[in-house]
Design an enzyme around this catalytic site. Structure first.
Site, PDB file in Angstrom:
ATOM      1  N   ASP A   7      -5.276  13.372 -15.271  1.00  0.00           N
ATOM      2  CA  ASP A   7      -5.852  14.712 -15.381  1.00  0.00           C
ATOM      3  C   ASP A   7      -5.182  15.674 -14.406  1.00  0.00           C
ATOM      4  O   ASP A   7      -5.556  16.841 -14.336  1.00  0.00           O
ATOM      5  CB  ASP A   7      -7.353  14.664 -15.071  1.00  0.00           C
ATOM      6  CG  ASP A   7      -7.614  14.267 -13.633  1.00  0.00           C
ATOM      7  OD1 ASP A   7      -7.171  13.164 -13.240  1.00  0.00           O
ATOM      8  OD2 ASP A   7      -8.222  15.052 -12.884  1.00  0.00           O
ATOM      9  N   ASP A  41      -3.927   7.599  -8.326  1.00  0.00           N
ATOM     10  CA  ASP A  41      -4.185   8.521  -7.216  1.00  0.00           C
ATOM     11  C   ASP A  41      -3.028   9.516  -7.147  1.00  0.00           C
ATOM     12  O   ASP A  41      -1.876   9.119  -6.972  1.00  0.00           O
ATOM     13  CB  ASP A  41      -4.280   7.736  -5.907  1.00  0.00           C
ATOM     14  CG  ASP A  41      -4.811   8.573  -4.755  1.00  0.00           C
ATOM     15  OD1 ASP A  41      -4.570   9.798  -4.749  1.00  0.00           O
ATOM     16  OD2 ASP A  41      -5.450   8.010  -3.854  1.00  0.00           O
ATOM     17  N   LYS A  59      -1.535  16.114  -1.427  1.00  0.00           N
ATOM     18  CA  LYS A  59      -0.932  16.775  -0.265  1.00  0.00           C
ATOM     19  C   LYS A  59       0.549  16.437  -0.175  1.00  0.00           C
ATOM     20  O   LYS A  59       0.949  15.288  -0.369  1.00  0.00           O
ATOM     21  CB  LYS A  59      -1.656  16.355   1.011  1.00  0.00           C
ATOM     22  CG  LYS A  59      -3.099  16.840   1.074  1.00  0.00           C
ATOM     23  CD  LYS A  59      -3.763  16.440   2.377  1.00  0.00           C
ATOM     24  CE  LYS A  59      -5.203  16.942   2.428  1.00  0.00           C
ATOM     25  NZ  LYS A  59      -5.878  16.545   3.684  1.00  0.00           N
ATOM     26  N   GLU A 114      -5.151  -4.359  -8.864  1.00  0.00           N
ATOM     27  CA  GLU A 114      -6.100  -3.376  -8.316  1.00  0.00           C
ATOM     28  C   GLU A 114      -6.258  -3.623  -6.817  1.00  0.00           C
ATOM     29  O   GLU A 114      -6.408  -4.771  -6.389  1.00  0.00           O
ATOM     30  CB  GLU A 114      -7.456  -3.506  -9.031  1.00  0.00           C
ATOM     31  CG  GLU A 114      -8.601  -2.725  -8.441  1.00  0.00           C
ATOM     32  CD  GLU A 114      -8.345  -1.230  -8.416  1.00  0.00           C
ATOM     33  OE1 GLU A 114      -8.400  -0.655  -7.316  1.00  0.00           O
ATOM     34  OE2 GLU A 114      -8.090  -0.652  -9.500  1.00  0.00           O
ATOM     35  N   GLU A 148      -1.432  -3.723 -16.290  1.00  0.00           N
ATOM     36  CA  GLU A 148      -2.202  -2.513 -15.997  1.00  0.00           C
ATOM     37  C   GLU A 148      -2.298  -2.357 -14.487  1.00  0.00           C
ATOM     38  O   GLU A 148      -2.801  -3.242 -13.794  1.00  0.00           O
ATOM     39  CB  GLU A 148      -3.605  -2.577 -16.600  1.00  0.00           C
ATOM     40  CG  GLU A 148      -4.378  -1.280 -16.365  1.00  0.00           C
ATOM     41  CD  GLU A 148      -5.827  -1.333 -16.810  1.00  0.00           C
ATOM     42  OE1 GLU A 148      -6.504  -0.300 -16.676  1.00  0.00           O
ATOM     43  OE2 GLU A 148      -6.277  -2.406 -17.277  1.00  0.00           O
TER      44      GLU A 148
END
Length: 311
Positions: free
Chosen positions: A139, A103, A107, A53, A28
């Site tokens: 999303d 993320d 831009k 992470e 993950e």
């Protein structure tokens, strides 16, 4: 439960060495506070879950969660996902990769920072088993379309757009976006074939130091400007004087790896030693050797001469 790459005897390690047993291996990338990771590990106790992470605070929260729940089939790495994929996973051993709400770097000038680019999908294919997959939930529709196009460009995957599994919508961000009424997008990228280019683990070294003749400088002023290296960049952030010499807090960035480590300049029985302090279990890579070499160059500017060079 926390994987420290510098303490591993072999890169990549055998699954047995990392987890203490064999089983389906899942990576993950970006586990956040670990709530999805914990749910996955609980629901599939036969699976071996490796998480990566970049946020230290998130890693700490996730570690506490795993220990509190007694989840023995989880290993966590504090660092970037591609580093874990390259150096902690043997070729052809990975059953699945899970990427929840990465993320999107919306831009245009930041798009090279996106995780799911063509080069990543090509490298991923060397670690996945035949038929292994990457599951993406996001999303951000533009990022979702971008990832589909990047994967399809490789010709290495079959892409299936599906409704997101409910478990993937119980992450911290998913719950937040669900309350805001956002739409979610989900796809499975299933490996069909492997990219022919090999992706060996990052080369690491046992030592990075030099011995110099001459007097230890009274002062060691190092500018906070980037030192350009062949493998990346280093910045000497701060110098502290100790009883035996100097400690130099150094920031080193290279592909998929960022380290803040201590370099030291001190008197030794054979002259002046300049090298990497073992404090904090640093990884000695080509870029770290380059940072030591840059420090040695500064010492030479103070009139010292190199008598042994292991940089």
């Amino acid at each position: 439960m926390l994987v420290v790459p510098a303490r591993l005897h072999r890169w990549p390690p055998e699954v047995q060495d990392l987890f203490g047993r064999e089983g389906p291996l899942v990576l993950e990338i970006g586990f956040g506070d670990g709530r999805f990771t914990a749910e996955l590990a609980r629901s599939r106790p036969d699976w071996l879950v490796l998480g990566a992470e970049v946020s230290a605070a998130s890693v700490l929260r996730a570690l506490r969660r795993m220990r509190r729940e007694g989840l023995a089939n989880v290993r966590l790495y504090h660092g970037q996902g591609p580093f874990a994929l390259r150096n902690l996973v043997l070729p052809g051993t990975l059953d699945q990769v899970i990427v929840n709400f990465p993320d999107p770097w919306p831009k245009k000038r930041h798009q090279e920072r996106r995780l799911l680019r063509e080069a990543f999908f090509r490298r991923l294919s060397t670690r996945l088993k035949p038929g292994g997959s990457l599951l993406l939930t996001t999303d951000h529709e533009e990022y979702f379309r971008f990832a589909l196009e990047e994967a399809e460009r490789t010709g290495l995957y079959r892409v299936e757009v599906r409704p997101p599994p409910e478990a993937h919508l119980r992450t911290k961000y998913a719950l937040k976006w669900k309350e805001a009424g956002r739409a979610f997008f989900h796809a499975a990228f299933i490996k069909l074939r492997e990219d022919p280019a090999p992706w060996p683990p990052l080369r690491r070294y046992d030592v990075a130091h030099a011995l110099l003749s001459g007097e230890l400088p009274q002062d060691l002023a190092l500018e906070k400007t980037p030192v350009r290296l062949k493998e990346g960049v280093a910045v000497f952030l701060e110098v502290a004087r100790g009883k035996e010499g100097f400690y130099v807090l150094t920031h080193v960035e290279e592909e998929d790896l960022t380290q803040d480590l201590l370099l030291e300049v001190r008197k030794s029985a054979r002259g002046v030693y300049a090298g990497v302090s073992r404090f904090g279990s640093p990884l000695i890579t080509e870029a770290v050797k380059g940072a030591v070499r840059a420090l040695v160059d500064r010492l030479e500017a103070h009139g010292l001469e190199v008598v042994q060079d292991h940089t």
